[in-house]
Design an enzyme around this catalytic site. Structure first.
Site, short mmCIF file in Angstrom:
data_model
loop_
_atom_site.label_atom_id
_atom_site.label_comp_id
_atom_site.label_asym_id
_atom_site.label_seq_id
_atom_site.Cartn_x
_atom_site.Cartn_y
_atom_site.Cartn_z
N HIS A 75 0.83 -1.22 0.00
CA HIS A 75 0.00 0.00 0.00
C HIS A 75 0.87 1.27 0.00
CE1 HIS A 75 -3.92 -2.05 0.87
NE2 HIS A 75 -3.11 -2.94 1.41
N ASN A 148 -10.37 -2.75 2.50
CA ASN A 148 -10.07 -2.74 1.07
C ASN A 148 -11.35 -2.50 0.27
OD1 ASN A 148 -7.29 -3.19 1.15
ND2 ASN A 148 -7.49 -5.41 1.00
N HIS A 339 -3.70 1.04 12.26
CA HIS A 339 -3.43 -0.18 13.02
C HIS A 339 -4.77 -0.81 13.42
CE1 HIS A 339 -2.15 -3.04 15.85
NE2 HIS A 339 -2.01 -2.29 16.91
N TYR A 362 0.79 -4.22 12.07
CA TYR A 362 0.66 -2.78 11.79
C TYR A 362 1.49 -1.91 12.73
CZ TYR A 362 -2.70 -3.90 8.22
OH TYR A 362 -3.27 -4.40 7.09
FE1 HDD Z 1 -2.59 -4.79 5.42
C1 HDD Z 1 -1.12 -1.78 5.10
C2 HDD Z 1 -5.57 -3.50 4.25
C3 HDD Z 1 -3.96 -7.95 5.34
C4 HDD Z 1 0.16 -6.00 6.93
N1 HDD Z 1 -3.21 -2.99 4.79
C5 HDD Z 1 -2.47 -1.86 4.73
C6 HDD Z 1 -3.24 -0.77 4.26
C7 HDD Z 1 -4.50 -1.26 4.01
C8 HDD Z 1 -4.48 -2.66 4.36
C9 HDD Z 1 -5.68 -0.49 3.48
C10 HDD Z 1 -2.75 0.65 4.02
C11 HDD Z 1 -2.99 1.51 5.21
C12 HDD Z 1 -2.55 2.91 4.91
O1 HDD Z 1 -3.17 3.55 4.06
O2 HDD Z 1 -1.58 3.34 5.53
N2 HDD Z 1 -4.38 -5.58 4.84
C13 HDD Z 1 -5.50 -4.86 4.49
C14 HDD Z 1 -6.63 -5.76 4.42
C15 HDD Z 1 -6.18 -7.01 4.71
C16 HDD Z 1 -4.77 -6.90 4.98
C17 HDD Z 1 -8.05 -5.33 4.09
C18 HDD Z 1 -6.93 -8.30 4.79
C19 HDD Z 1 -8.16 -8.41 5.15
N3 HDD Z 1 -2.00 -6.65 5.99
C20 HDD Z 1 -2.71 -7.82 5.91
C21 HDD Z 1 -1.97 -8.88 6.54
C22 HDD Z 1 -0.81 -8.33 7.01
C23 HDD Z 1 -0.85 -6.93 6.65
C24 HDD Z 1 -2.45 -10.31 6.64
C25 HDD Z 1 0.32 -8.97 7.77
C26 HDD Z 1 0.24 -10.04 8.47
N4 HDD Z 1 -0.77 -4.04 5.87
C27 HDD Z 1 0.19 -4.71 6.55
C28 HDD Z 1 1.37 -3.84 6.92
C29 HDD Z 1 0.96 -2.47 6.30
C30 HDD Z 1 -0.39 -2.76 5.68
C31 HDD Z 1 2.69 -4.40 6.54
C32 HDD Z 1 1.94 -1.81 5.36
C33 HDD Z 1 1.99 -0.36 5.72
C34 HDD Z 1 1.25 -0.27 6.95
O3 HDD Z 1 0.77 -1.50 7.31
O4 HDD Z 1 1.08 0.73 7.63
O5 HDD Z 1 1.46 -3.76 8.31
#
Ligand code: HDD
Length: 698
Positions: A75, A148, A339, A362
């Site tokens: 993202h 999402n 988060h 997060y």
């Molecule tokens: Fe995630 C970012 C949505 C599964 C780990 N995720 C992130 C963002 C969105 C989502 C919208 C961007 C937030 C922003 O604008 O800063 N993610 C989802 C959805 C998931 C999902 C709807 C499943 C239902 N994500 C998911 C899993 C993991 C992560 C299973 C890890 C185990 N996601 C992250 C992250 C991020 C992230 C690595 C990257 C940047 C951030 O968090 O701030 O922690």
């Protein structure tokens, strides 16, 4: 909607204290020292070496050297805006969360939309999931709904997230392809991990190509839990529904926009808010009593499953309006930190293993991305609720915590900050019991039924787009066994789908279905049933040259603008064109600086000379032809119809001598009230996807 300026907004008031304007200010160093010259280094003589003592040079360069922070691991590309959430119907029966029970409250929010796979500088319009993350600044603390624009996910257990993300990201040897899932590693992962199939159907559908962030749904994806004052839990799925309906771009169009305007969705969001055409979404919940947990043919804890709206209706309870752009992209949109663990009393988690892993990820990721534990103090992240605790120190500590005691329990600060009491968070008391195992639940084993449900629910044109997308993506996979593997899985989703995809990618079509199609559908899944409200914010290009019929231009343009559309007059060159009646028409943009893909519709007014000129201009002919191929409304009056004929849209005589006419092609002669009305309706219909367009090259 009330004017946002009329509302007291505690978040904006808080941000006001941090807003810094250059107006009337003198240039200073970071120490507040006024600078006499910032264009020349301090040197020994005019052509001599730069002096080490030049503190201004050193400070300026050093700060610049450290401007970048790591982009989000997923993202990375996004755009954000502030807004307000209002509640229409109290959910007090289900939750104690104040912002979901008190209909008199207005809760400030920050929303960030994003793509998933691409880098920070990648194009907006790639085929991808869109993030829809909302931070509610409630009086009880921040609540983050990190969702999402698709209601399911690729995997069931978060431990697979690094594998999935490595597979979809550019490949390790050469970092190719950027922001695209059309490559071997992603599809290799898919064919070996069939739980991805439902999500892949969504990803191959038009949902992955939103026309606008204001025209896409949002989903919390997981089943969460609401908890009421009696401590009773209710399962809940969160939904956002855009007031403008859910609409998509054409695949060919998205690829062209990626070059013509890589900021297409970001710009659209910004422009809408600047012009007062605020994106609006309805907030809805699907509620499932705990005793009904096992009444579905799937597991509520499985994030690869939806609860069909026909089984549990979405109950609309609130409205989100995005009405303010950030002041500074980096400070706000880049530094915002979401988060899933940011919850308020009355909202709790379930044992969904994807959700559980996210609860770890997060907070962890923000530490590396934002450089330390004090990121919640950044202006965009800081809650409007008071923050008091014993967290101390760390890089960039902003607060001047007073007092001797930084521990609990203490007697030196009167025991404060106090723990517990009214409004404090209490975890839902779920009884858990089990052996320590690494094993996926049997109730998660069905990977195909809902993929089939999705396919069955699509209109014919949506199915055609899905088949085209699979062919495109798999056609980019070099390894034949990967193509074959995916087709084998598709044959469990739907035989016809598998055969149609196989034929396009040189794979032997399966002879018989692997799993018979259950024949069930859920109409709510199809964008064909998306409500169409108006032409609000739709962009219409009006093509002109000297000699244009300015009366027709004005009449039709005014009708479109009155209905809410944005019209731009395009000519070969910027400036003015001469109207047939001798007046002048202002040109908004020169054709070479734009393209049909940046508009929702095109209108060609009459005027013999104008149309003769346009018909000899390849840009103009291509403009209408391409708009037609992308199924947009195309309108022409009088002589303007000639340009459509020149582009091969109308007037084409096939063997039977018939003139081809099409849905969404609106032509007329002479002034009438009827023509603008028909054109507005054609634009409001978004796209005329059933159009026969194969005969037009563009
Ligand atoms: Fe995630 C970012 C949505 C599964 C780990 N995720 C992130 C963002 C969105 C989502 C919208 C961007 C937030 C922003 O604008 O800063 N993610 C989802 C959805 C998931 C999902 C709807 C499943 C239902 N994500 C998911 C899993 C993991 C992560 C299973 C890890 C185990 N996601 C992250 C992250 C991020 C992230 C690595 C990257 C940047 C951030 O968090 O701030 O922690």
């Amino acid at each position: 909607m009330a004017d946002p300026a009329d509302r007291a907004d505690p978040k904006q008031e808080q941000l006001d204290l941090r807003r810094v304007s250059p107006e009337g200010a003198a240039l200073t160093t970071d120490q507040g020292l006024r600078v006499d010259d910032t264009d020349n280094s301090l040197s020994a003589g005019e052509r001599g070496p730069t002096l080490m003592e030049d503190f201004h040079l050193r400070e300026k360069i050093t700060h610049f050297d450290h401007e970048r922070i790591p982009e989000r691991v997923v993202h990375a590309r996004g755009a954000g805006a502030y807004g307000h959430f209002t509640l229409h119907e109290s959910l007090a029966e289900y939750t104690t969360a104040e912002f979901l029970t008190d209909t008199s409250l207005t809760t400030p929010v920050f929303v960030r939309f994003s793509t998933v796979a691409g880098s920070r500088g990648s194009a907006d319009t790639v085929r991808d999931v869109r993030g829809f993350a909302t931070k509610f600044y409630t009086r009880q603390g921040n609540f983050d709904l990190v969702g999402n624009n698709m209601p399911v996910f690729f995997i069931q257990d978060g431990i697979k997230f690094p594998d999935f993300v490595h597979a979809v990201k550019p490949e390790p040897p050469n970092e190719i392809p950027q922001a695209s899932s059309a490559h071997d590693t992603l599809w290799d992962f898919v064919q070996l991990q069939p739980e991805t199939m439902h999500m892949m159907m969504w990803l191959m559908s038009d949902r992955a190509l939103p026309r606008s962030f204001a025209m896409m749904q949002g989903f919390g994806v997981h089943t969460f839990r609401l908890v009421n004052a009696r401590g009773t839990g209710t399962f809940v799925k969160f939904h956002w529904k855009p007031k403008l309906g859910t609409h998509s771009l054409a695949w060919d169009e998205t690829q062209k926009i990626a070059g013509k305007d890589p900021d297409f969705n970001r710009r659209d969001l910004w422009d809408r808010i600047e012009s007062g055409d605020f994106p609006e979404y309805e907030f809805g919940v699907q509620l499932v009593p705990e005793e009904d947990e096992h009444r579905f043919g799937f597991d509520l804890l499985d994030a690869t499953k939806i609860i069909p709206e026909e089984a549990v209706p979405v109950r609309p309870v609130g409205t989100l309006v995005l009405d303010r752009n950030p002041d500074n992209f980096f400070a706000e949109t880049e530094q915002v930190a979401f988060h899933l663990g940011n919850v308020v009393p009355g909202i709790d988690f379930t044992n969904d293993p994807l959700l559980q892993a996210r609860l770890f990820s997060y907070l962890d990721t923000q530490l590396i991305r934002l450089g330390g534990p004090n990121f919640p103090q950044l202006p965009v992240n800081r809650p409007v609720a008071p923050v008091r605790n014993h967290h101390r120190d760390g890089y960039h500590q902003m607060d001047l915590n007073q007092g001797q005691a930084s521990y609990h329990k203490n007697s030196l600060s009167g025991g404060c900050p106090a723990v517990g009491g009214a409004g404090s968070y209490g975890h839902y008391q779920e009884r858990v019991d089990g052996d320590k195992i690494r094993k996926r639940s049997e109730s998660f084993a069905d990977h195909y039924s809902q993929a089939t449900l999705f396919w069955n629910s699509m209109a014919d044109w949506e199915k055609e787009h899905i088949v085209g997308a699979f062919r495109f993506e798999l056609g980019k996979c070099e390894h034949r066994h990967i193509r074959e593997g995916v087709v084998a899985h598709l044959n469990n989703v739907d035989h016809d789908l598998a055969v149609r995809v196989a034929k396009g990618i040189g794979v032997a079509p399966p002879e018989a279905p692997a799993t018979p199609n259950h024949g069930l559908s859920s109409p709510a899944l199809s964008q064909a049933h998306s409500p169409v409200e108006s032409v609000r914010g739709r962009k219409v290009a009006i093509l002109v040259a000297d000699g244009v019929d300015s009366a027709a231009l004005t009449a039709v343009g005014d009708a479109l603008v009155e209905a809410g559309a944005v019209c731009e007059v395009l000519a070969a060159e910027d400036g003015f064109v001469q109207a047939a009646n001798g007046g002048q028409v202002k040109v908004d943009r020169a054709m070479p600086t734009v393209a049909s893909v940046l508009y929702d519709a095109v209108f060609v007014p009459g005027g013999e000379e104008s149309v003769r000129t346009l018909a000899r201009n390849g840009d103009a002919v291509h403009f209408v032809a391409e708009a037609f191929v992308h199924c947009k409304a195309v309108g022409a009056l009088d002589a303007g119809i000639g340009l459509l004929e020149r582009a091969g849209i109308t007037g084409v005589r096939f063997a039977d001598g018939d003139i081809v006419s099409d849905a969404g092609v609106v032509t007329g002669e002479g002034p009438s009230a009827e023509f603008p009305r028909r054109l507005v309706a054609a634009v409001a219909a978004h796209r005329h996807w059933t159009r026969d367009k194969a005969h037009v090259p563009a």
